[in-house]
Motif scaffolding. Structure first.
Motif, PDB file in Angstrom:
ATOM      1  N   HIS A  62      79.416  10.738 -20.530  1.00 26.13           N
ATOM      2  CA  HIS A  62      78.263  11.410 -21.135  1.00 26.13           C
ATOM      3  C   HIS A  62      77.463  12.074 -20.007  1.00 26.13           C
ATOM      4  CE1 HIS A  62      78.282   8.678 -24.966  1.00 26.13           C
ATOM      5  NE2 HIS A  62      79.482   9.118 -24.628  1.00 26.13           N
ATOM      6  N   LEU A  63      77.978  13.179 -19.505  1.00 26.00           N
ATOM      7  CA  LEU A  63      77.432  13.817 -18.320  1.00 26.00           C
ATOM      8  C   LEU A  63      76.876  15.191 -18.662  1.00 26.00           C
ATOM      9  CD1 LEU A  63      80.417  12.995 -15.956  1.00 26.00           C
ATOM     10  CD2 LEU A  63      78.170  11.897 -15.895  1.00 26.00           C
ATOM     11  N   ALA A  64      75.722  15.500 -18.101  1.00 30.38           N
ATOM     12  CA  ALA A  64      75.143  16.831 -18.241  1.00 30.38           C
ATOM     13  C   ALA A  64      75.651  17.710 -17.099  1.00 30.38           C
ATOM     14  CB  ALA A  64      73.622  16.751 -18.215  1.00 30.38           C
ATOM     15  N   TRP A  65      75.977  18.965 -17.421  1.00 30.69           N
ATOM     16  CA  TRP A  65      76.413  19.899 -16.370  1.00 30.69           C
ATOM     17  C   TRP A  65      75.321  20.028 -15.330  1.00 30.69           C
ATOM     18  CZ3 TRP A  65      75.027  24.406 -13.945  1.00 30.69           C
ATOM     19  CH2 TRP A  65      76.039  25.059 -13.238  1.00 30.69           C
ATOM     20  N   PRO A  66      75.673  20.088 -14.027  1.00 30.53           N
ATOM     21  CA  PRO A  66      77.004  20.297 -13.456  1.00 30.53           C
ATOM     22  C   PRO A  66      77.717  19.028 -13.010  1.00 30.53           C
ATOM     23  CG  PRO A  66      75.373  20.625 -11.746  1.00 30.53           C
ATOM     24  CD  PRO A  66      74.615  20.283 -13.008  1.00 30.53           C
ATOM     25  N   TYR A  67      77.185  17.851 -13.355  1.00 29.61           N
ATOM     26  CA  TYR A  67      77.806  16.612 -12.883  1.00 29.61           C
ATOM     27  C   TYR A  67      79.212  16.463 -13.451  1.00 29.61           C
ATOM     28  CZ  TYR A  67      73.226  15.523 -11.099  1.00 29.61           C
ATOM     29  OH  TYR A  67      72.038  15.571 -10.396  1.00 29.61           O
ATOM     30  N   GLY A  68      80.147  16.125 -12.569  1.00 37.58           N
ATOM     31  CA  GLY A  68      81.548  16.021 -12.942  1.00 37.58           C
ATOM     32  C   GLY A  68      82.334  17.271 -12.632  1.00 37.58           C
ATOM     33  N   SER A  69      81.641  18.402 -12.435  1.00 38.56           N
ATOM     34  CA  SER A  69      82.345  19.640 -12.082  1.00 38.56           C
ATOM     35  C   SER A  69      82.461  19.802 -10.573  1.00 38.56           C
ATOM     36  CB  SER A  69      81.636  20.859 -12.694  1.00 38.56           C
ATOM     37  OG  SER A  69      80.293  20.935 -12.259  1.00 38.56           O
ATOM     38  N   GLU A  70      81.683  19.026  -9.818  1.00 42.57           N
ATOM     39  CA  GLU A  70      81.803  19.074  -8.358  1.00 42.57           C
ATOM     40  C   GLU A  70      82.907  18.116  -7.916  1.00 42.57           C
ATOM     41  OE1 GLU A  70      79.449  15.261  -8.570  1.00 42.57           O
ATOM     42  OE2 GLU A  70      79.835  17.018  -9.813  1.00 42.57           O
ATOM     43  N   VAL A  71      83.706  18.526  -6.957  1.00 37.97           N
ATOM     44  CA  VAL A  71      84.784  17.659  -6.462  1.00 37.97           C
ATOM     45  C   VAL A  71      84.522  17.163  -5.048  1.00 37.97           C
ATOM     46  CG1 VAL A  71      86.536  18.682  -7.955  1.00 37.97           C
ATOM     47  CG2 VAL A  71      86.196  19.603  -5.661  1.00 37.97           C
ATOM     48  N   THR A  72      83.529  17.749  -4.373  1.00 40.91           N
ATOM     49  CA  THR A  72      83.253  17.370  -2.991  1.00 40.91           C
ATOM     50  C   THR A  72      81.757  17.314  -2.752  1.00 40.91           C
ATOM     51  OG1 THR A  72      85.298  18.429  -2.245  1.00 40.91           O
ATOM     52  CG2 THR A  72      83.675  17.942  -0.561  1.00 40.91           C
ATOM     53  N   GLY A  73      81.345  16.341  -1.951  1.00 33.64           N
ATOM     54  CA  GLY A  73      79.968  16.242  -1.490  1.00 33.64           C
ATOM     55  C   GLY A  73      79.932  16.476   0.012  1.00 33.64           C
ATOM     56  N   TYR A  74      79.026  17.334   0.464  1.00 33.95           N
ATOM     57  CA  TYR A  74      78.955  17.730   1.871  1.00 33.95           C
ATOM     58  C   TYR A  74      77.652  17.230   2.494  1.00 33.95           C
ATOM     59  CZ  TYR A  74      82.586  20.989   0.355  1.00 33.95           C
ATOM     60  OH  TYR A  74      83.724  21.540  -0.176  1.00 33.95           O
ATOM     61  N   GLU A  75      77.769  16.560   3.632  1.00 32.76           N
ATOM     62  CA  GLU A  75      76.587  16.081   4.347  1.00 32.76           C
ATOM     63  C   GLU A  75      76.153  17.115   5.374  1.00 32.76           C
ATOM     64  OE1 GLU A  75      74.966  12.268   6.984  1.00 32.76           O
ATOM     65  OE2 GLU A  75      77.000  12.254   6.162  1.00 32.76           O
ATOM     66  N   VAL A  76      74.839  17.284   5.517  1.00 35.59           N
ATOM     67  CA  VAL A  76      74.264  18.194   6.503  1.00 35.59           C
ATOM     68  C   VAL A  76      73.170  17.460   7.265  1.00 35.59           C
ATOM     69  CG1 VAL A  76      74.796  20.303   5.211  1.00 35.59           C
ATOM     70  CG2 VAL A  76      72.646  19.099   4.772  1.00 35.59           C
ATOM     71  N   ASP A  77      72.750  18.053   8.387  1.00 38.83           N
ATOM     72  CA  ASP A  77      71.676  17.447   9.171  1.00 38.83           C
ATOM     73  C   ASP A  77      70.326  17.614   8.490  1.00 38.83           C
ATOM     74  OD1 ASP A  77      73.321  16.610  11.291  1.00 38.83           O
ATOM     75  OD2 ASP A  77      73.258  18.591  12.203  1.00 38.83           O
ATOM     76  N   ASP A  78      70.078  18.817   7.951  1.00 40.47           N
ATOM     77  CA  ASP A  78      68.776  19.159   7.379  1.00 40.47           C
ATOM     78  C   ASP A  78      69.021  19.791   6.008  1.00 40.47           C
ATOM     79  OD1 ASP A  78      66.379  20.501   6.652  1.00 40.47           O
ATOM     80  OD2 ASP A  78      65.783  20.703   8.750  1.00 40.47           O
ATOM     81  N   LEU A  79      68.723  19.047   4.936  1.00 37.75           N
ATOM     82  CA  LEU A  79      69.022  19.539   3.597  1.00 37.75           C
ATOM     83  C   LEU A  79      68.201  20.777   3.257  1.00 37.75           C
ATOM     84  CD1 LEU A  79      70.560  19.149   0.948  1.00 37.75           C
ATOM     85  CD2 LEU A  79      68.664  17.727   0.154  1.00 37.75           C
ATOM     86  N   ASP A  80      66.914  20.787   3.563  1.00 34.35           N
ATOM     87  CA  ASP A  80      66.077  21.932   3.221  1.00 34.35           C
ATOM     88  C   ASP A  80      66.581  23.202   3.898  1.00 34.35           C
ATOM     89  OD1 ASP A  80      64.471  20.316   1.654  1.00 34.35           O
ATOM     90  OD2 ASP A  80      63.015  19.927   3.258  1.00 34.35           O
ATOM     91  N   ALA A  81      66.962  23.095   5.162  1.00 33.10           N
ATOM     92  CA  ALA A  81      67.452  24.268   5.886  1.00 33.10           C
ATOM     93  C   ALA A  81      68.769  24.762   5.302  1.00 33.10           C
ATOM     94  CB  ALA A  81      67.620  23.937   7.370  1.00 33.10           C
ATOM     95  N   ALA A  82      69.650  23.831   4.923  1.00 32.11           N
ATOM     96  CA  ALA A  82      70.932  24.218   4.343  1.00 32.11           C
ATOM     97  C   ALA A  82      70.742  24.883   2.984  1.00 32.11           C
ATOM     98  CB  ALA A  82      71.841  23.002   4.222  1.00 32.11           C
ATOM     99  N   PRO A  90      71.770   3.711 -10.334  1.00 31.68           N
ATOM    100  CA  PRO A  90      70.966   4.353 -11.381  1.00 31.68           C
ATOM    101  C   PRO A  90      71.619   5.627 -11.903  1.00 31.68           C
ATOM    102  CG  PRO A  90      69.959   4.649  -9.222  1.00 31.68           C
ATOM    103  CD  PRO A  90      71.078   3.685  -9.025  1.00 31.68           C
ATOM    104  N   ALA A  91      71.669   5.762 -13.221  1.00 39.30           N
ATOM    105  CA  ALA A  91      72.295   6.924 -13.838  1.00 39.30           C
ATOM    106  C   ALA A  91      71.552   8.217 -13.537  1.00 39.30           C
ATOM    107  CB  ALA A  91      72.398   6.722 -15.343  1.00 39.30           C
ATOM    108  N   THR A  92      70.303   8.105 -13.095  1.00 40.18           N
ATOM    109  CA  THR A  92      69.569   9.307 -12.712  1.00 40.18           C
ATOM    110  C   THR A  92      70.240  10.026 -11.540  1.00 40.18           C
ATOM    111  OG1 THR A  92      68.126   7.886 -11.379  1.00 40.18           O
ATOM    112  CG2 THR A  92      67.335   8.520 -13.568  1.00 40.18           C
ATOM    113  N   ASP A  93      71.049   9.313 -10.760  1.00 38.48           N
ATOM    114  CA  ASP A  93      71.786   9.940  -9.655  1.00 38.48           C
ATOM    115  C   ASP A  93      72.789  10.968 -10.150  1.00 38.48           C
ATOM    116  OD1 ASP A  93      70.390   8.263  -7.999  1.00 38.48           O
ATOM    117  OD2 ASP A  93      72.118   7.063  -7.370  1.00 38.48           O
ATOM    118  N   ILE A  94      73.256  10.824 -11.381  1.00 38.18           N
ATOM    119  CA  ILE A  94      74.259  11.750 -11.929  1.00 38.18           C
ATOM    120  C   ILE A  94      73.734  12.419 -13.202  1.00 38.18           C
ATOM    121  CG2 ILE A  94      76.288  10.703 -10.878  1.00 38.18           C
ATOM    122  CD1 ILE A  94      76.742   9.146 -13.473  1.00 38.18           C
ATOM    123  N   GLY A  95      72.436  12.686 -13.210  1.00 36.71           N
ATOM    124  CA  GLY A  95      71.850  13.487 -14.272  1.00 36.71           C
ATOM    125  C   GLY A  95      71.417  12.734 -15.507  1.00 36.71           C
TER     126      GLY A  95
END
Length: 293
Positions: free
Chosen positions: A232-252, A201-206
């Protein structure tokens, strides 16, 4: 007949066609040795390092000043290591020599010259030939689609702990070059396609409607996600080069905003993950996610 031809062309466009066997050794060392390169203005380096380290519960090496290019230049340099991945931080005191600053990652290899040759055989072009730096040797290669990566080798072999979560290299490409990139990089990296969703789904990338193609790869260099879009991307999609996984998203996210980062895409669900986007002091944008509850 025209309908059959049209269906065949669509099928070929979305089918995973990346079974291209590697014919060279695997030169990877491990994802804990692979870093995202972050270039920030000198006055923003300390704020960036504090915020990134706090967000991902890591620590930085001592800052040094060095020449890390084959031509004269001067930059601060330090490594921020976290359980979710590492970044190499550069705060250039001089203008940044081209094409430095365009490479997204640095990958440690066991043999630099052989790795460069293997990358070229797989389809990459060497844009900065091998040169000495204060602690080893480096080169920059460019993959199909203009995806630049540094390959490096250390004079003294480092020893880092394994990561708790392996980050993903997020690569936005048009359909015309995505297949060539995946084929070339997986051949070099001895990688594999772990998923290929032609209708994510394109909603994943804005986006607000429609779909895009998402290809996830894994290798000894870590994870990579190829996002095949129409641009056809809305900022900030495409400007990030890395995705980081964490245990607890809210805490991070709480640690991030408390340490100076801005939440630029609020937390939301994306299939198998809960994700958001952050902008750190100095402008660095990163995706951050946790496994779906």
């Amino acid at each position: 007949m025209r309908l059959r031809t049209l269906f065949l062309s669509i099928t070929l466009a979305v089918a995973p066609t990346f079974a291209f066997a590697a014919t060279t050794p695997d030169f990877s060392v491990g994802p804990q040795y692979d870093t995202t390169h972050v270039y920030v203005a000198p006055q923003d380096v300390d704020a960036f390092v504090r915020s990134f380290a706090a967000t991902f519960e890591g620590q930085s090496t001592k800052q040094g000043i060095a020449t890390v290019t084959p031509t004269p230049s001067s930059t601060s340099t330090q490594l921020v290591q976290t359980p979710s991945g590492a970044v190499s931080v550069f705060g250039f005191r001089t203008p940044v020599p081209y094409p430095f600053g365009l490479e997204r990652t640095g990958y440690l290899v066991t043999d630099l010259d052989a790795a460069i040759e293997a990358a070229e055989q797989a389809g990459a072009a060497t844009v900065v030939t091998a040169f000495d730096d204060p602690i080893g040797r480096d080169a920059i290669v460019s993959w199909p689609g203009g995806v630049n990566m540094q390959l490096y080798w250390h004079t003294r072999k480092p020893s880092y702990q394994a990561l708790r979560h392996v980050p993903e290299n997020r690569i936005y490409l048009p359909a015309a070059s995505a297949a060539a990139f995946v084929q070339a990089f997986t051949r070099f990296a001895h990688g594999k396609v772990v998923s290929d969703d032609a209708r994510a789904p394109a909603t994943d990338i804005g986006g607000t409607k429609g779909t895009y193609r998402r290809i996830r790869l894994e290798s000894g260099y870590g994870k990579a996600t190829v996002l095949v879009t129409d641009g056809h991307l809305a900022w900030p999609y495409g400007s990030e080069v890395t995705g980081y996984e964490v245990d607890d998203l809210d805490a991070a996210l709480a640690r991030a905003t408390q340490s100076g980062a801005k939440l630029v895409v609020p937390a939301h669900d994306e299939g198998d993950r809960h994700a958001a986007m952050l902008q750190f002091p100095g402008g660095y944008v990163a995706e951050i996610h946790a496994a779906a509850r």
